[in-house]
Design a protein around this motif. Structure first.
Motif, PDB file in Angstrom:
ATOM      1  N   UNK A  16       1.095  -1.082  -0.018  1.00 22.65           N
ATOM      2  CA  UNK A  16       0.082   0.088   0.088  1.00 22.65           C
ATOM      3  C   UNK A  16       0.780   1.170  -0.101  1.00 22.65           C
ATOM      4  N   UNK A  17       0.605   2.399  -0.730  1.00 18.13           N
ATOM      5  CA  UNK A  17       1.286   3.575  -0.752  1.00 18.13           C
ATOM      6  C   UNK A  17       0.985   4.231   0.737  1.00 18.13           C
ATOM      7  N   UNK A  18       1.976   5.065   0.802  1.00 18.31           N
ATOM      8  CA  UNK A  18       1.923   5.748   2.144  1.00 18.31           C
ATOM      9  C   UNK A  18       0.864   6.489   2.492  1.00 18.31           C
ATOM     10  N   UNK A  19       0.296   7.158   1.399  1.00 18.34           N
ATOM     11  CA  UNK A  19      -1.052   8.110   1.526  1.00 18.34           C
ATOM     12  C   UNK A  19      -2.316   7.072   2.097  1.00 18.34           C
ATOM     13  N   UNK A  20      -2.234   5.794   1.373  1.00 16.55           N
ATOM     14  CA  UNK A  20      -3.303   4.879   1.707  1.00 16.55           C
ATOM     15  C   UNK A  20      -3.171   4.435   3.079  1.00 16.55           C
ATOM     16  N   UNK A  21      -1.949   3.798   3.460  1.00 13.97           N
ATOM     17  CA  UNK A  21      -1.697   3.670   5.037  1.00 13.97           C
ATOM     18  C   UNK A  21      -2.256   4.624   5.762  1.00 13.97           C
ATOM     19  N   UNK A  22      -1.832   5.766   5.706  1.00 14.64           N
ATOM     20  CA  UNK A  22      -2.168   7.162   6.286  1.00 14.64           C
ATOM     21  C   UNK A  22      -3.896   7.322   6.409  1.00 14.64           C
ATOM     22  N   UNK A  23      -4.246   7.022   5.340  1.00 13.69           N
ATOM     23  CA  UNK A  23      -5.686   7.358   5.111  1.00 13.69           C
ATOM     24  C   UNK A  23      -6.365   6.144   6.141  1.00 13.69           C
ATOM     25  N   UNK A  24      -5.996   5.050   6.046  1.00 14.48           N
ATOM     26  CA  UNK A  24      -6.560   3.864   6.729  1.00 14.48           C
ATOM     27  C   UNK A  24      -6.353   4.172   8.201  1.00 14.48           C
ATOM     28  N   UNK A  25      -5.431   4.540   8.808  1.00 16.58           N
ATOM     29  CA  UNK A  25      -5.110   4.965  10.019  1.00 16.58           C
ATOM     30  C   UNK A  25      -5.831   5.873  10.528  1.00 16.58           C
ATOM     31  N   UNK A  26      -6.234   7.147   9.817  1.00 14.14           N
ATOM     32  CA  UNK A  26      -7.077   8.370  10.211  1.00 14.14           C
ATOM     33  C   UNK A  26      -8.485   7.851  10.467  1.00 14.14           C
ATOM     34  N   UNK A  27      -8.764   6.877   9.210  1.00 14.83           N
ATOM     35  CA  UNK A  27     -10.207   6.165   9.135  1.00 14.83           C
ATOM     36  C   UNK A  27     -10.385   5.566  10.544  1.00 14.83           C
ATOM     37  N   UNK A  28      -9.522   4.687  11.002  1.00 21.13           N
ATOM     38  CA  UNK A  28      -9.666   3.697  12.283  1.00 21.13           C
ATOM     39  C   UNK A  28      -9.722   4.715  13.380  1.00 21.13           C
ATOM     40  N   UNK A  29      -9.273   5.715  13.716  1.00 26.57           N
ATOM     41  CA  UNK A  29      -9.177   6.809  14.638  1.00 26.57           C
ATOM     42  C   UNK A  29     -10.589   7.441  14.527  1.00 26.57           C
ATOM     43  N   UNK A  30     -10.963   7.884  13.464  1.00 28.43           N
ATOM     44  CA  UNK A  30     -12.281   8.358  13.158  1.00 28.43           C
ATOM     45  C   UNK A  30     -13.504   7.596  13.731  1.00 28.43           C
ATOM     46  N   UNK A  31     -13.213   6.215  13.380  1.00 25.20           N
ATOM     47  CA  UNK A  31     -14.237   5.255  13.975  1.00 25.20           C
ATOM     48  C   UNK A  31     -14.100   5.017  15.590  1.00 25.20           C
ATOM     49  N   UNK A  32     -12.989   5.466  16.174  1.00 28.13           N
ATOM     50  CA  UNK A  32     -13.075   5.451  17.725  1.00 28.13           C
ATOM     51  C   UNK A  32     -12.164   4.200  17.972  1.00 28.13           C
ATOM     52  N   UNK A  33     -11.450   3.586  17.093  1.00 25.47           N
ATOM     53  CA  UNK A  33     -10.534   2.638  17.440  1.00 25.47           C
ATOM     54  C   UNK A  33      -8.995   3.096  17.530  1.00 25.47           C
ATOM     55  N   UNK A  34      -8.214   2.065  17.620  1.00 25.95           N
ATOM     56  CA  UNK A  34      -6.830   2.352  17.724  1.00 25.95           C
ATOM     57  C   UNK A  34      -6.023   1.573  16.446  1.00 25.95           C
ATOM     58  N   UNK A  35      -5.268   2.461  15.804  1.00 26.08           N
ATOM     59  CA  UNK A  35      -4.617   1.827  14.548  1.00 26.08           C
ATOM     60  C   UNK A  35      -3.693   0.416  15.101  1.00 26.08           C
ATOM     61  N   UNK A  36      -3.062   0.448  16.090  1.00 24.98           N
ATOM     62  CA  UNK A  36      -2.756  -0.690  16.771  1.00 24.98           C
ATOM     63  C   UNK A  36      -3.697  -1.689  17.551  1.00 24.98           C
ATOM     64  N   UNK A  37      -3.701  -2.580  17.233  1.00 27.25           N
ATOM     65  CA  UNK A  37      -4.747  -3.651  17.500  1.00 27.25           C
ATOM     66  C   UNK A  37      -4.163  -4.111  19.051  1.00 27.25           C
ATOM     67  N   UNK A  38      -2.998  -4.040  19.342  1.00 29.65           N
ATOM     68  CA  UNK A  38      -2.564  -4.188  20.942  1.00 29.65           C
ATOM     69  C   UNK A  38      -3.035  -2.907  21.839  1.00 29.65           C
TER      70      UNK A  38
END
Length: 219
Positions: A197-219
């Motif tokens: 995945x591109x850096x932009x896509x990875x960043x977008x995924x992380x931002x969406x996870x945060x917007x959903x109220x979760x943490x990008x890190x499953x731990x």
């Protein structure tokens, strides 16, 4: 005869020369024909290469001119006027036409989606163009059948598929639309760790996870 060995060599050479001449008389025309075929085939291949290169250059120049139009309406008309010479050029034009139809003032996403889905069903279409058409159609709203959309995305998200990261992102979007946030977060977390995945896509995924109220890190 003072030199028997020299005499024998001369006789042997004469016999060899006679045999060569006989072979040339017998097989010379065949050998000549083979040479003509080889040379002619090489010339034909070179002509085909030059012709294909010329066609590709002309097509590229026409697209550059079309995409440089003053506004989206002019670009739509210019793209529609480009004449393809090869099948892959037809596919590229169809993708550009759909993109132009969707963008800007007077855009028609539904018509663009219909064109993309029609392109994806073209017999003999190269898999790369089919994947692009299907992915873009999904991004514009899909086929109207959730199960069919899911099947398309599942194929596009297979390991090694060229647009796997984008397909996984769309799977997450579909999961969110269905209210399945847990699945969406799982898919998005996988994207943040996907080296393809591109850096932009990875960043977008992380931002969406945060917007959903979760943490990008499953731990």
């Amino acid at each position: 005869m003072s030199n028997p060995e020299s005499f024998i060599e001369e006789v042997t050479e004469e016999v060899r020369r006679d045999r060569t001449m006989a072979l040339m008389k017998r097989w010379g025309p065949v050998a000549l024909a083979v040479v003509v075929v080889i040379v002619g085939g090489a010339a034909w291949n070179e002509w085909q290469k030059a012709s294909a290169q010329s066609q590709a250059q002309a097509f590229g120049d026409a697209l550059i001119t079309a995409l440089g139009g003053e506004d989206i309406a002019a670009r739509r008309d210019a793209i529609a006027a480009v004449e393809p010479a090869r099948e892959e050029q037809q596919a590229i034009l169809a993708l550009l036409n759909a993109t132009a139809l969707n963008n800007g003032e007077g855009g028609d996403p539904a018509a663009a989606r219909a064109r993309l889905l029609q392109l994806a069903e073209t017999p003999g279409l190269a898999p790369l163009y089919r994947d692009i058409a299907n992915l873009k159609a999904i991004m514009l709203g899909g086929t109207g059948d959730a199960a069919q959309d899911a099947a398309i995305l599942e194929t596009l998200a297979l390991p090694g598929a060229p647009f796997r990261p984008l397909a996984i992102e769309q799977q997450a979007v579909q999961a969110m639309a269905a209210g399945d946030m847990a699945t969406a977060v799982t898919l998005l977390r996988a994207l943040t760790e996907d080296a393809t995945a591109t850096a932009d896509l990875r960043r977008r995924a992380a931002e969406t996870i945060v917007a959903l109220g979760a943490s990008p890190d499953p731990a």
